[in-house]
Scaffold this motif. Structure first.
Motif, PDB file in Angstrom:
ATOM      1  N   TRP A 169      22.370  -9.726  -5.809  1.00  0.00           N
ATOM      2  CA  TRP A 169      23.492  -8.841  -6.127  1.00  0.00           C
ATOM      3  C   TRP A 169      22.975  -7.527  -6.711  1.00  0.00           C
ATOM      4  O   TRP A 169      23.384  -6.448  -6.284  1.00  0.00           O
ATOM      5  N   VAL A 213      27.258 -20.485  -7.501  1.00  0.00           N
ATOM      6  CA  VAL A 213      26.388 -19.361  -7.835  1.00  0.00           C
ATOM      7  C   VAL A 213      25.175 -19.862  -8.609  1.00  0.00           C
ATOM      8  O   VAL A 213      25.290 -20.673  -9.531  1.00  0.00           O
ATOM      9  N   LEU A 260      27.443 -11.824 -17.294  1.00  0.00           N
ATOM     10  CA  LEU A 260      27.972 -12.871 -16.416  1.00  0.00           C
ATOM     11  C   LEU A 260      26.973 -14.021 -16.253  1.00  0.00           C
ATOM     12  O   LEU A 260      27.359 -15.190 -16.270  1.00  0.00           O
ATOM     13  N   PRO A 296      36.842 -10.855 -16.147  1.00  0.00           N
ATOM     14  CA  PRO A 296      35.810 -11.237 -15.176  1.00  0.00           C
ATOM     15  C   PRO A 296      35.067 -12.528 -15.500  1.00  0.00           C
ATOM     16  O   PRO A 296      34.706 -13.265 -14.589  1.00  0.00           O
ATOM     17  N   MET A 350      32.956 -20.201 -10.324  1.00  0.00           N
ATOM     18  CA  MET A 350      32.141 -20.156  -9.106  1.00  0.00           C
ATOM     19  C   MET A 350      30.878 -21.005  -9.302  1.00  0.00           C
ATOM     20  O   MET A 350      29.797 -20.502  -9.574  1.00  0.00           O
ATOM     21  N   HIS A 357      34.602 -15.590 -12.780  1.00  0.00           N
ATOM     22  CA  HIS A 357      33.281 -15.912 -12.241  1.00  0.00           C
ATOM     23  C   HIS A 357      32.796 -17.289 -12.688  1.00  0.00           C
ATOM     24  O   HIS A 357      32.019 -17.928 -11.988  1.00  0.00           O
ATOM     25  N   MET A 388      27.801 -17.807 -17.218  1.00  0.00           N
ATOM     26  CA  MET A 388      27.903 -18.781 -16.129  1.00  0.00           C
ATOM     27  C   MET A 388      26.774 -19.804 -16.094  1.00  0.00           C
ATOM     28  O   MET A 388      27.007 -20.960 -15.754  1.00  0.00           O
TER      29      MET A 388
END
Length: 152
Positions: free
Chosen positions: A96, A88, A128, A78, A85, A82, A132
């Motif tokens: 979310w 985001v 995440l 994952p 992206m 992610h 990220m």
């Protein structure tokens, strides 16, 4: 002759005894229905999924079965998926999680099970977010921790 010791297989206990595959399926289906209609997250997901939600929903059911039932069936990665992206932002994690928390409380009759599911989602969202968007000394936003994270 050398004796080989065979250890018994590790028992994988579900996160909560009341959680089953039907609830996980309902969680995923209901949650992503909320995502699709969300003004911010709907377009983010649709840009990647392009109308073919079936494979994503199946993957997420396997993911949540692995997390909650300890099945080990999810084999994805994952973070790299992610990480690509770039659209985001931090507030997307709040949206979310708000949708996820509400869905878990709707799907799981047992409040203890719902709380466990929500805590798992908060841990995943935190991981995440850190992968990220965070820099090495950033502190995760409090909304990632729900009620339990107040004052962190």
């Amino acid at each position: 002759m050398q004796t080989i010791e065979v250890r018994p297989a590790v028992q994988r206990e579900p996160a909560h005894p009341s959680i089953d595959r039907k609830q996980i399926s309902d969680l995923v289906e209901t949650f992503y229905q909320h995502i699709r209609t969300n003004d911010r997250l709907g377009p983010v997901f649709e840009a990647r999924i392009a109308g073919d939600w079936g494979p994503h929903l199946d993957k997420m059911k396997g993911f949540w079965a692995s997390v909650l039932l300890k099945t080990g069936e999810y084999k994805g990665k994952p973070v790299p998926a992610h990480f690509r992206m770039k659209e985001v932002v931090t507030d997307d994690f709040r949206i979310w999680l708000d949708l996820f928390r509400a869905t878990a409380l709707e799907v799981f009759d047992d409040p203890e099970a719902a709380a466990i599911v929500i805590r798992q989602a908060e841990k995943i969202a935190t991981s995440l977010w850190m992968a990220m968007l965070a820099t090495p000394f950033d502190k995760a936003p409090n909304f990632l921790f729900g009620e339990a994270g107040a004052g962190r």
